[in-house]
Design a protein around this motif. Structure first.
Motif, mmCIF file in Angstrom:
data_model
loop_
_atom_site.group_PDB
_atom_site.id
_atom_site.type_symbol
_atom_site.label_atom_id
_atom_site.label_comp_id
_atom_site.label_asym_id
_atom_site.label_seq_id
_atom_site.Cartn_x
_atom_site.Cartn_y
_atom_site.Cartn_z
ATOM 1 N N GLU A 110 0.828 -1.219 0.000
ATOM 2 C CA GLU A 110 0.000 0.000 0.000
ATOM 3 C C GLU A 110 0.852 1.255 0.000
ATOM 4 O OE1 GLU A 110 -2.395 -0.640 3.439
ATOM 5 O OE2 GLU A 110 -3.612 -2.222 2.499
ATOM 6 N N GLN A 111 2.135 1.123 0.370
ATOM 7 C CA GLN A 111 3.090 2.228 0.320
ATOM 8 C C GLN A 111 3.946 2.162 -0.942
ATOM 9 O OE1 GLN A 111 3.200 4.626 2.593
ATOM 10 N NE2 GLN A 111 1.729 3.730 4.032
ATOM 11 N N GLY A 112 3.597 1.252 -1.868
ATOM 12 C CA GLY A 112 4.380 1.104 -3.094
ATOM 13 C C GLY A 112 5.674 0.353 -2.904
ATOM 14 N N VAL A 113 5.752 -0.468 -1.866
ATOM 15 C CA VAL A 113 6.981 -1.190 -1.528
ATOM 16 C C VAL A 113 6.689 -2.685 -1.538
ATOM 17 C CG1 VAL A 113 8.737 -1.591 0.246
ATOM 18 C CG2 VAL A 113 7.854 0.724 -0.150
ATOM 19 N N ARG A 114 7.546 -3.456 -2.193
ATOM 20 C CA ARG A 114 7.375 -4.901 -2.283
ATOM 21 C C ARG A 114 8.455 -5.608 -1.472
ATOM 22 N NH1 ARG A 114 7.815 -8.740 -7.730
ATOM 23 N NH2 ARG A 114 7.494 -10.712 -6.609
ATOM 24 N N VAL A 115 8.084 -6.718 -0.844
ATOM 25 C CA VAL A 115 9.084 -7.593 -0.239
ATOM 26 C C VAL A 115 9.691 -8.418 -1.375
ATOM 27 C CG1 VAL A 115 9.583 -9.394 1.450
ATOM 28 C CG2 VAL A 115 7.802 -7.701 1.931
ATOM 29 N N ARG A 116 10.902 -8.067 -1.787
ATOM 30 C CA ARG A 116 11.538 -8.740 -2.923
ATOM 31 C C ARG A 116 12.356 -9.944 -2.495
ATOM 32 N NH1 ARG A 116 10.320 -6.113 -7.275
ATOM 33 N NH2 ARG A 116 9.863 -3.880 -7.183
ATOM 34 N N SER A 117 12.722 -9.990 -1.230
ATOM 35 C CA SER A 117 13.463 -11.142 -0.719
ATOM 36 C C SER A 117 13.327 -11.157 0.792
ATOM 37 C CB SER A 117 14.942 -11.082 -1.116
ATOM 38 O OG SER A 117 15.550 -9.884 -0.657
ATOM 39 N N GLY A 136 17.204 -6.859 -12.393
ATOM 40 C CA GLY A 136 16.837 -7.492 -11.138
ATOM 41 C C GLY A 136 17.059 -6.565 -9.964
ATOM 42 N N PRO A 137 16.979 -7.100 -8.749
ATOM 43 C CA PRO A 137 17.109 -6.271 -7.556
ATOM 44 C C PRO A 137 18.551 -5.866 -7.277
ATOM 45 C CG PRO A 137 15.927 -8.332 -7.088
ATOM 46 C CD PRO A 137 16.582 -8.487 -8.421
ATOM 47 N N MET A 138 18.711 -4.615 -6.889
ATOM 48 C CA MET A 138 19.933 -4.119 -6.260
ATOM 49 C C MET A 138 19.544 -3.844 -4.811
ATOM 50 S SD MET A 138 22.164 -3.991 -8.747
ATOM 51 C CE MET A 138 23.423 -3.096 -7.859
ATOM 52 N N CYS A 139 20.131 -4.574 -3.890
ATOM 53 C CA CYS A 139 19.761 -4.421 -2.486
ATOM 54 C C CYS A 139 20.876 -3.716 -1.730
ATOM 55 C CB CYS A 139 19.488 -5.792 -1.857
ATOM 56 S SG CYS A 139 18.881 -5.685 -0.155
ATOM 57 N N ALA A 187 5.435 -18.223 -0.788
ATOM 58 C CA ALA A 187 4.483 -18.465 -1.872
ATOM 59 C C ALA A 187 3.181 -17.719 -1.624
ATOM 60 C CB ALA A 187 4.232 -19.961 -2.021
ATOM 61 N N LEU A 188 2.701 -17.731 -0.403
ATOM 62 C CA LEU A 188 1.455 -17.028 -0.066
ATOM 63 C C LEU A 188 1.607 -15.518 -0.208
ATOM 64 C CD1 LEU A 188 0.434 -19.088 3.087
ATOM 65 C CD2 LEU A 188 -0.826 -18.996 0.925
ATOM 66 N N ALA A 189 2.802 -15.005 0.104
ATOM 67 C CA ALA A 189 3.035 -13.556 0.094
ATOM 68 C C ALA A 189 3.562 -13.043 -1.239
ATOM 69 C CB ALA A 189 4.015 -13.195 1.211
ATOM 70 N N GLY A 190 3.882 -13.942 -2.168
ATOM 71 C CA GLY A 190 4.442 -13.510 -3.443
ATOM 72 C C GLY A 190 5.875 -13.043 -3.340
ATOM 73 N N VAL A 191 6.627 -13.600 -2.406
ATOM 74 C CA VAL A 191 8.039 -13.255 -2.238
ATOM 75 C C VAL A 191 8.871 -14.266 -3.025
ATOM 76 C CG1 VAL A 191 9.933 -12.998 -0.599
ATOM 77 C CG2 VAL A 191 7.631 -12.248 0.026
ATOM 78 N N PRO A 192 9.699 -13.820 -3.972
ATOM 79 C CA PRO A 192 10.350 -14.769 -4.872
ATOM 80 C C PRO A 192 11.662 -15.374 -4.387
ATOM 81 C CG PRO A 192 10.792 -12.527 -5.591
ATOM 82 C CD PRO A 192 9.867 -12.419 -4.407
ATOM 83 N N LEU A 193 12.254 -14.828 -3.306
ATOM 84 C CA LEU A 193 13.635 -15.193 -2.987
ATOM 85 C C LEU A 193 13.863 -15.306 -1.490
ATOM 86 C CD1 LEU A 193 16.606 -15.542 -4.048
ATOM 87 C CD2 LEU A 193 16.844 -13.067 -3.781
ATOM 88 N N ILE A 194 14.528 -16.391 -1.084
ATOM 89 C CA ILE A 194 15.025 -16.565 0.279
ATOM 90 C C ILE A 194 16.545 -16.478 0.221
ATOM 91 C CG2 ILE A 194 15.172 -18.083 2.287
ATOM 92 C CD1 ILE A 194 12.658 -19.539 1.184
#
Length: 259
Positions: free
Chosen positions: A60-67, A229-232, A81-88
Motif C-alpha cells: 500500500e506504500q508502493g513497496v514490495r518484499v523482494r526477498s 533485477g534487484p539491487m539491495c 508463496a502465499l506472500a508472493g516473495v520470490p527469494l530466500i
C-alpha cells in the motif's frame, strides 16, 4: 534494463509495516529484504500468517518484499508463496568439520531444497560471506553450478567480495549464470590493535563512495551485461547511529551510477 532498488530492513526491527513502508519509500526504495527471524517483525513460527499480511500493508506504500533473509524450512517456502516473495537469501557456514565436509553436506542440503523451490516457486539465493562461510564466488560457483538457477541462485555482495580481494568483474562473471540479486555495501579493514602489539584487523562498514568496493566499476559491469533485477543496499554501517543519513546518500549515489 529494469533495476529494482531494495533495502535490507534489518536496522528497523520495531517499525510496523505501514511505517517501514513509508520510511523506505521516502528514501527512494521500491522494495525491501525482510529478515524473517526471531526479534523482527515477522518471526519464523508465524511466517505463514504474518508474512502475507506484512507484505500487503507494505504494498500500500508502493513497496514490495523482494526477498527475505531466513531459513529453508518448508514453512518459510509456504509463507513466501502465499506472500508472493520470490527469494530466500541464505549463507553457508563452515564449521569445525572443515571446508570439504561442508561441501558434501551442502550438496545433500541443496538436493533436498530443490524440490521445495519447484513446489512453491521460490528461489534460494546463496550469498558469499567473508570469514567462516563460503566466502568467494569461485567456491559458490563450484557448489551451485549443477543446480537450475530458478531454484538455486547466487546473491553477490560487493563488500564481502571486496574483503576476499577478488575483482568484482571476476566474481560477477563466475556467478552470472545463476545471479539473482546484487547487494551493495562498502567496507575496509581497520586496525584494532596498537602498533606495539600483534596486528589485529576488523571490517569497518562505511558509505558507498568509500571502502574497498568500487561501486562505479560494479555498475559499469552490470550495465554492460544488461543486468536486470534487484539491487539491495544492505544498510550495514559500523556507525549505526547514522544509518538513515547514510542509506539515503548511498541510494542517491547508486542511482546516479545507472544514469
Amino acid at each position: 534494463m529494469t533495476i529494482f532498488w531494495s533495502v535490507f530492513s534489518k536496522p528497523w526491527p520495531d517499525l510496523p509495516a505501514d511505517q517501514l513502508g513509508k520510511k523506505v519509500s521516502d528514501f527512494g526504495f521500491d522494495g525491501i529484504e525482510l529478515p524473517v527471524r526471531d526479534g523482527f517483525q515477522v518471526v519464523p513460527a508465524e511466517a505463514e500468517r504474518a508474512l502475507p499480511t506484512f507484505s500487503t500493508v507494505l504494498s500500500e506504500q508502493g513497496v514490495r518484499v523482494r526477498s527475505i533473509a531466513s531459513s529453508t524450512d518448508e514453512t518459510i517456502f509456504a509463507a513466501c508463496a502465499l506472500a508472493g516473495v520470490p527469494l530466500i537469501r541464505v549463507m553457508i557456514p563452515v564449521d569445525s568439520a572443515g571446508y570439504l565436509a561442508m561441501e558434501s553436506e551442502t550438496r545433500h542440503w541443496l538436493d533436498a531444497v530443490v524440490p521445495l523451490c519447484q513446489r512453491y516457486g521460490v528461489t534460494v539465493g546463496i550469498q558469499p560471506h567473508h570469514g567462516r562461510f563460503v566466502s568467494d564466488a569461485a567456491g559458490l560457483r563450484h557448489l551451485i553450478a549443477p543446480y537450475p538457477s530458478q531454484c538455486i541462485a547466487a546473491v553477490w555482495d560487493a563488500a564481502h567480495g571486496a574483503l576476499t580481494g577478488q575483482p568484482p568483474e571476476y566474481s560477477l562473471e563466475m556467478l552470472w549464470s545463476h545471479l539473482t540479486m546484487v547487494n551493495l555495501k562498502n567496507v575496509y579493514y581497520r586496525r584494532t590493535s596498537g602498533f606495539e602489539s600483534n596486528a589485529e584487523w576488523s571490517p569497518h562498514y562505511t558509505s558507498g563512495r568509500q571502502g574497498l568496493a568500487d561501486w562505479s566499476a560494479i555498475a559499469r559491469y552490470l550495465i554492460d551485461r544488461s543486468y536486470q533485477g534487484p539491487m539491495c543496499l544492505t544498510a550495514e554501517y559500523t556507525a549505526r547511529d547514522k544509518v538513515d543519513e547514510l542509506i539515503r546518500a548511498d541510494l542517491e549515489y547508486a542511482k546516479s551510477l545507472w544514469g
